[in-house]
Design a protein around this motif. Structure first.
Motif, mmCIF file in Angstrom:
data_model
loop_
_atom_site.group_PDB
_atom_site.id
_atom_site.type_symbol
_atom_site.label_atom_id
_atom_site.label_comp_id
_atom_site.label_asym_id
_atom_site.label_seq_id
_atom_site.Cartn_x
_atom_site.Cartn_y
_atom_site.Cartn_z
ATOM 1 N N THR A 1 45.349 36.442 36.552
ATOM 2 C CA THR A 1 44.151 36.720 37.332
ATOM 3 C C THR A 1 44.096 38.190 37.727
ATOM 4 O OG1 THR A 1 44.294 34.475 38.208
ATOM 5 C CG2 THR A 1 42.815 35.983 39.330
ATOM 6 N N ALA A 2 45.236 38.731 38.152
ATOM 7 C CA ALA A 2 45.277 40.144 38.536
ATOM 8 C C ALA A 2 44.926 41.047 37.361
ATOM 9 C CB ALA A 2 46.662 40.494 39.079
ATOM 10 N N TYR B 1 41.290 41.123 36.712
ATOM 11 C CA TYR B 1 40.557 41.930 37.679
ATOM 12 C C TYR B 1 40.960 43.404 37.652
ATOM 13 C CZ TYR B 1 38.080 38.050 39.797
ATOM 14 O OH TYR B 1 37.219 36.996 40.017
ATOM 15 N N THR C 1 49.415 38.689 45.543
ATOM 16 C CA THR C 1 48.490 37.622 45.952
ATOM 17 C C THR C 1 47.638 38.050 47.141
ATOM 18 O OG1 THR C 1 50.272 36.630 47.267
ATOM 19 C CG2 THR C 1 49.933 35.765 45.059
ATOM 20 N N GLN D 1 46.671 41.118 47.519
ATOM 21 C CA GLN D 1 45.743 42.075 46.923
ATOM 22 C C GLN D 1 44.590 41.369 46.208
ATOM 23 O OE1 GLN D 1 47.709 44.580 44.077
ATOM 24 N NE2 GLN D 1 45.847 45.594 43.390
ATOM 25 N N VAL D 2 44.910 40.309 45.465
ATOM 26 C CA VAL D 2 43.892 39.620 44.666
ATOM 27 C C VAL D 2 43.212 38.511 45.466
ATOM 28 C CG1 VAL D 2 43.473 38.303 42.549
ATOM 29 C CG2 VAL D 2 45.141 40.173 42.554
#
Length: 736
Positions: free
Chosen positions: A347-348, A351, A384, A386-387
């Motif tokens: 996910t990171a 993004y 986590t 951060q995202v």
């Protein structure tokens, strides 16, 4: 007038299709259901007959604790609310024409008619059809009779159809002898989409039961002392009968539950179905052998293995050590936050977070990729945060984000403990990572995980040839391909240090969990188009410390079982070699683990990674770079004016560095694609003839050697919708 006449005509047409109301559904199956594997020709795994032949519950015998449990868990106002009227039917009719949803009947009424009359059939106006049938039912029957027949058409697992059969199956009792605690438990079992291990893991069962008991107390169905007595009831289960199937009892129970979900209790109890599934018996037997090979000692934990064909997303094996427990162990959740780490990474990356981004940890700065490979929980906590966990759970996998009310300070991951995982969850969670970011879904019966489906059924046919239901598989891209392949590269390096994989002749990408007596131990990994989830643990409260080998053995068990299985299952497949050109240009770089720049000779710790060229750094690490004077091997004075960059083509990096040092320049080296001159420079930046000030860096690309232990990554063929072949065997296509 014309519009009104059209509405009346539409409703009249629907009414003419309604069946005659007849609720006499018996738990005894008229004809068996035959379940086959995916072989060619298919192998008959089992014939599912009737395990319990209880008569349906009669309305006059409906005990108060049972009806109260049903109301508390489904529709508390059902008995006091008026019957469905024609105004509701009219609103549904208008909503059907407009293509919108409308509030219709009670979930109790709808639950009964769907199981008894609707599922397994198709209608041009399904919402209106259900509402019209519900209206007729509530006009003809008492509310108490509807509740009774609703309970008679629920499936409780374990081959128990209807509440009378469930009372016999779980407690060895008649319905009128059930306590409030037992009634609440049975409703929890029937209404849970994937019930946990009911007998083997009583804590999960008790939590589901207690939620309904507390709701009964809130509705004044129980007073305080009765609630406390019910909550204190430990639940004594009757002895579970031996499986009646010849192969794979866990698989047979799973398929039976999914048939009920798709076709309804009434149709399943009529039987006469041939179900062709995705399970491959040879691979199933390999999985069983791999588990038993490692878990043969007295006092050993329970083991389970789920295998998934990555090419079509289907389950091909579902093995466990205790066959009598059926599918329970596969649907019991356990805490395993480490298994979410790769999802957070994917996910990171999606993004825009770079795998070479640096984070502060206890030992200083570290790049994200290195932290992931080393399992640095401090960095994962920062990532986590951060995202955002809601983004990770929504983007990386289709899970519902954890309820904020259940948030706990974990010290590990963003103040929120991620949802506990079942073995099925673990498989569904990692399929997108193994399939280039794609997630499968099936039109047929599937092991449901939120919106994720693991296909299990290829085709269902009636034995008399009256119908055939063929599955189709569709794929959604939930992670971009580049992010999925970056995660695979990191998982491959994570797995490369596992001793159990040292002698394997194929590339392994995977993640292990921390060992916990409460949660067990996991390994999830994939190779050559096959993904496997292995879990070992104790359902009876025993601990790893008490088994032979203790925690030391527990730490290696899942990976060893995984390796034993994969060696067998992949024996006939060639070693995977991928073609990176399908996803753009990738290159192998040697990175300083602290700075994220190209490693210099002074970097104390480096990491070799395969990354897209767009992410490859061009600067050499200045954090650990030695002063130019230290690397100079001649007595010549280092120039203080601009130097002309020489041509470095065809030189080795050492030869190029020797030339650049005399000019006061540094070198950074990137290994590129394989070619005919491995180890020789094929490109440089700046080009020959450019002017650079002393201390600047010349970046070069060295031609790589033909791939041996390092492989690059291939994008899977984009699939939007596919029909599974009649015999869905594991493909020999080499993909991850």
């Amino acid at each position: 007038m014309a519009a009104g006449a059209a509405l009346v005509g539409l409703y009249a047409g629907i009414v003419s299709q309604l069946p005659v109301l007849n609720a006499r559904i018996h738990s005894e199956r008229a004809e068996p259901i035959r379940i086959y594997d995916a072989g060619s020709p298919p192998v008959l795994l089992t014939e599912i007959g009737s395990r319990y032949a209880s008569e349906p519950l009669q309305v006059a015998n409906l005990p108060d604790p049972l009806i109260n449990a049903a109301l508390a868990s489904v529709d508390q106002d059902f008995l006091v609310r008026g019957s469905l009227d024609l105004n509701t039917v009219a609103r549904t009719l208008l909503a059907e024409i407009r293509g919108t949803a409308a509030d219709t009947a009670s979930p109790i009424t709808l639950g009964f008619i769907r199981q008894a009359y609707v599922r397994g059939t198709t209608h041009s106006r399904p919402q209106l059809y259900e509402t019209a049938l519900a209206y007729r039912l509530e006009q003809a029957w008492s509310k108490k009779r509807i509740v009774t027949e609703y309970l008679n058409t629920l499936y409780f697992g374990d081959g128990a159809y209807g509440v009378a059969a469930a009372a016999e199956s779980y407690f060895g009792k008649d319905v009128d002898s059930l306590s409030a605690a037992e009634c609440a438990f049975l409703l929890a079992v029937a209404l849970h989409p994937s019930p946990p291990a009911l007998r083997t893991y009583p804590e999960s069962s008790l939590r589901a039961r207690d939620a309904i008991l507390n709701r009964m107390f809130q509705l004044n169905f129980l007073d305080g002392p009765a609630l406390q007595e019910a909550l204190a009831d430990p639940l004594s289960f009757s002895t579970q009968p031996e499986p009646t199937v010849s192969h794979c009892p866990a698989w047979a129970d799973l398929i039976e539950r999914q048939l009920v979900k798709r076709y309804g209790v009434a149709r399943v109890l009529r039987g006469g179905l041939a179900v062709y599934t995705t399970l491959q018996l040879p691979i199933q037997e390999m999985a069983e052998a791999a588990i038993l090979e490692e878990l043969a000692l007295p006092g050993d934990p329970v083991g389970a293995l789920l295998a998934i064909d990555v090419d079509n997303g289907t389950i091909v094996a579902m093995a466990q050590t205790q066959s009598g427990e059926r599918e329970d162990v596969f649907f019991t959740p356990h805490e395993a936050p480490e298994l979410y780490f790769p999802i957070a990474l994917g996910t990171a990356f999606t993004y825009g977070v770079s795998p070479l981004a640096t984070y502060e940890c206890q030992d200083g700065s570290i790049i994200l990729a290195d932290a992931a490979i080393c399992g640095d929980t401090t960095v994962y906590t920062k990532l986590t945060q951060q995202v955002g966990w809601d983004v990770i759970l929504r983007t990386g996998a289709p899970f519902k984000a954890p309820d904020s009310s259940a948030s706990e300070q974990s010290g590990m991951m963003d103040d929120v403990i991620p949802p506990a995982l079942t073995i099925m969850d673990g498989g569904a969670l990692y399929v997108p990572l193994a399939a280039g970011g794609r997630q499968p879904s099936s039109s047929q019966s599937a092991a449901m995980l939120g919106t994720t489906q693991l296909p299990t059924v290829v085709r269902v046919e009636s034995l008399d040839g009256s119908f055939s239901d063929q599955a189709t598989i569709s794929w959604d891209q939930i992670l971009d391909e580049q992010s999925a392949y970056l995660v695979e590269e990191i998982l491959a390096q994570t797995a490369s240090i596992v001793p159990a994989f040292s002698n394997l002749n194929f590339r392994v990408a995977g993640q292990a969990s921390a060992v916990s007596s409460a949660s067990g131990a996991w390994f999830v990994g994939f190779a050559n188009g096959l993904l496997a989830v292995v879990w070992v643990g104790f359902p009876d409260g025993a601990t790893f410390a008490n088994m032979e080998g203790g925690l030391t053995r527990a730490e290696i068990l899942p990976a060893q079982i995984w390796a034993n299985f994969m060696k067998r299952a992949l024996a006939d497949r060639p070693t995977y070699q991928s073609d990176v050109s399908k996803t753009g240009q990738w290159c192998q770089v040697v990175i300083c683990s602290s700075s994220g720049d190209l490693a210099s000779s002074g970097c104390p710790k480096t990491r070799t990674l395969m990354v897209p060229e767009s992410l490859a750094p061009s600067d050499i690490c200045r954090l650990h770079a030695r002063p130019v004077a230290e690397t100079t091997t001649t007595t010549e004075t280092v120039p203080t004016t601009s130097a002309t960059v020489p041509s470095l083509a065809g030189l080795t990096p050492a030869e190029a560095e020797a030339r650049l040092v005399t000019l006061g320049l540094a070198i950074s080296v990137t290994v590129g694609a394989p070619g005919e001159q491995p180890g020789r420079i094929v490109a440089q930046n700046p080009a020959a003839g450019a002017s650079l000030e002393p201390g600047r860096t010349v970046a070069v690309i060295v031609q790589g050697a033909p791939p041996t232990t390092v492989t690059t990554l291939t994008a899977p063929t984009t699939v939007t919708s596919t029909t599974l072949p009649p015999s869905a065997s594991t493909s020999s296509t080499n993909r991850h």
